[in-house]
Design a protein around this motif. Structure first.
Motif, PDB file in Angstrom:
ATOM      1  N   ILE A   4      -2.146   3.621  -5.103  1.00  0.00           N
ATOM      2  CA  ILE A   4      -1.207   3.320  -4.029  1.00  0.00           C
ATOM      3  C   ILE A   4      -0.600   4.621  -3.509  1.00  0.00           C
ATOM      4  O   ILE A   4      -0.372   5.559  -4.265  1.00  0.00           O
ATOM      5  CB  ILE A   4      -0.104   2.365  -4.548  1.00  0.00           C
ATOM      6  CG1 ILE A   4      -0.704   0.969  -4.809  1.00  0.00           C
ATOM      7  CG2 ILE A   4       1.064   2.254  -3.565  1.00  0.00           C
ATOM      8  CD1 ILE A   4       0.231   0.028  -5.527  1.00  0.00           C
TER       9      ILE A   4
ATOM     10  N   ARG B 254       0.803  -1.229   0.000  1.00  0.00           N
ATOM     11  CA  ARG B 254       0.000   0.000   0.000  1.00  0.00           C
ATOM     12  C   ARG B 254       0.834   1.277   0.000  1.00  0.00           C
ATOM     13  O   ARG B 254       0.302   2.368  -0.145  1.00  0.00           O
ATOM     14  CB  ARG B 254      -0.933  -0.021   1.209  1.00  0.00           C
ATOM     15  CG  ARG B 254      -1.863  -1.239   1.203  1.00  0.00           C
ATOM     16  CD  ARG B 254      -2.628  -1.381   2.498  1.00  0.00           C
ATOM     17  NE  ARG B 254      -3.618  -0.324   2.669  1.00  0.00           N
ATOM     18  CZ  ARG B 254      -4.342  -0.148   3.767  1.00  0.00           C
ATOM     19  NH1 ARG B 254      -4.150  -0.959   4.807  1.00  0.00           N
ATOM     20  NH2 ARG B 254      -5.221   0.826   3.842  1.00  0.00           N
ATOM     21  N   ASN B 255       2.153   1.151   0.181  1.00  0.00           N
ATOM     22  CA  ASN B 255       3.037   2.326   0.221  1.00  0.00           C
ATOM     23  C   ASN B 255       4.275   2.037  -0.620  1.00  0.00           C
ATOM     24  O   ASN B 255       4.925   0.999  -0.431  1.00  0.00           O
ATOM     25  CB  ASN B 255       3.457   2.623   1.663  1.00  0.00           C
ATOM     26  CG  ASN B 255       2.281   2.655   2.628  1.00  0.00           C
ATOM     27  OD1 ASN B 255       1.540   3.622   2.689  1.00  0.00           O
ATOM     28  ND2 ASN B 255       2.096   1.563   3.370  1.00  0.00           N
TER      29      ASN B 255
ATOM     30  N   TYR C 105       2.271   3.223 -10.082  1.00  0.00           N
ATOM     31  CA  TYR C 105       1.663   2.933  -8.786  1.00  0.00           C
ATOM     32  C   TYR C 105       0.505   3.882  -8.465  1.00  0.00           C
ATOM     33  O   TYR C 105      -0.453   3.488  -7.794  1.00  0.00           O
ATOM     34  CB  TYR C 105       2.724   2.970  -7.687  1.00  0.00           C
ATOM     35  CG  TYR C 105       3.732   1.847  -7.799  1.00  0.00           C
ATOM     36  CD1 TYR C 105       3.346   0.522  -7.604  1.00  0.00           C
ATOM     37  CD2 TYR C 105       5.060   2.099  -8.129  1.00  0.00           C
ATOM     38  CE1 TYR C 105       4.250  -0.516  -7.715  1.00  0.00           C
ATOM     39  CE2 TYR C 105       5.985   1.067  -8.248  1.00  0.00           C
ATOM     40  CZ  TYR C 105       5.573  -0.242  -8.043  1.00  0.00           C
ATOM     41  OH  TYR C 105       6.480  -1.264  -8.169  1.00  0.00           O
TER      42      TYR C 105
END
Length: 386
Positions: free
Chosen positions: A181, A163-164, A176
């Motif tokens: 994200i 998620r990062n 991304y």
């Protein structure tokens, strides 16, 4: 505010045995400057010991010895490649109370998925440091080989689960972002206290160039050297130092450059493999760092660390400007396309302007590529991690 602690691991050879190791070291130095950073554990995959060693007050290091292992069968090689990193999971489980964030550097598919699961189970913030997306032609086995298939699964399925993301380029940042994200773009960094060289350098040649790396499919030196060998119109003496390959290996790879061996020797000096300290010594002697990339995904997704390394030593660059670095020109050097642009004009331009770049390079490096310039924005990214 809660303290922040990091476990940073992945496919790098720490601290400077490859460009990946140098990136991890400089990102770690940036995180170390966070006021709320408590500690950073760096788990490199180079050959070494699992005994943890303190590097600074906040940074410690150990080696998991996963890369460069010799395996005596194709099956063991394939199994080791596909499941590389899995043996670290028990260590991460035992040490889970020592970190709040896990940072993965270009980790394989299976290990990445395992870390995603672990982050959910133990409420850890998971961050991916994404710096590459190779073409199939650059991967062993080609488009349908196991490595290429694993790379597809890694980029398309595993990495979007994280998620990062810290992305090294605009290309990867946009990729991304499309996946919704949380992403930040951080180029290669260098320590801000590298000494900018004196502009009073003198030598036996009017213009000196250097390449440091591994020429091949990614760095096409042959076309540039062929251009230099064809130069017969101007009276400016040049010298091209090439670190990373011997003359014999280069001519075996590019026999067309052996038109006249005597001419090659008057322009090019092949230094072979050098230690990083020896490369830095050459930065004090040369006028330009040279490299060229093809306009393909690997170059757009990546970011040449040698570019930032050169700027950190006050050395301008000659390149064809593929990817994000093109935004910095002409303040940091000269754009040149081997085989197409006029080599004589390049040499004259390089000779006339080799001192001019000094101050603009220092400003761009300080504002974009120094550790100091990226502390605040990277800190905000970590604090907002999902």
């Amino acid at each position: 505010m809660d303290s922040l602690s990091v476990f940073y691991t992945g496919m790098f050879r720490f601290p400077d045995k490859d460009a990946a190791g140098k990136r991890v070291l400089n990102i770690a130095k940036t995180i170390e400057k966070f006021n709320d950073c408590e500690n950073i554990i760096i788990g490199g995959w180079e050959q070494g010991t699992t005994k943890e060693t303190s590097l600074t007050r906040k940074i410690s290091h150990l080696s998991f010895s996963l890369l460069d292992k010799k395996r005596d069968s194709k099956f063991k090689k394939l199994f080791g490649f596909l499941f590389m990193g899995i043996t670290i999971i028990p260590w991460m489980f035992r040490k889970r109370d020592r970190f709040t964030h896990i940072v993965l550097y270009n980790t394989p598919f299976v290990f990445t998925v395992a870390c995603v699961i672990m982050s959910y189970l133990f409420n850890k913030k998971l961050v991916l440091d994404s710096t590459e997306w190779y073409e199939s032609e650059h991967i062993i086995g080609g488009s349908y080989g196991p490595a290429s298939i694993e790379n597809w699964f890694r980029m398309r399925l595993a990495y979007p689960l994280v998620r990062n993301v810290i992305a090294i380029s605009s290309f990867l940042e946009h990729y991304y972002q499309q996946k919704k994200i949380h992403v930040i773009k951080v180029p290669p960094l260098a320590d801000e206290n590298n000494t900018i060289r004196s502009s009073n350098k003198t030598g036996d040649y009017d213009v000196t160039f250097m390449y440091a790396g591994s020429p091949g499919k990614k760095d096409r030196l042959d076309l540039f050297i062929y251009d230099l060998l064809s130069n017969k119109e101007i009276d400016i003496s040049i010298r091209f130092y090439i670190a990373g390959i011997t003359k014999d290996d280069f001519l075996e790879q590019y026999p067309a450059c052996n038109i006249n061996n005597n001419i090659l020797d008057t322009i090019c000096v092949f230094l072979g493999r050098l230690k990083m300290s020896e490369v830095i010594d050459y930065y004090k002697k040369i006028d330009y760092c040279v490299f060229f990339r093809e306009h393909k995904r690997y170059a757009l997704a990546g970011f040449p660390s040698k570019y930032v390394e050169a700027l950190s030593h006050g050395v301008p660059v000659i390149t064809n400007g593929v990817g994000d670095i093109v935004d910095d020109f002409p303040e940091t050097g000269i754009l040149f396309q081997p085989g197409k642009d006029n080599i004589n004009q390049l040499i004259e331009n390089a000779f006339d302007n080799k001192i001019r770049f000094r101050h603009s390079i220092a400003n761009i490096f300080d504002n974009k590529y120094s550790i100091k310039a990226n502390v605040e924005r990277l800190h905000m990214f970590f604090r907002q991690a999902k």
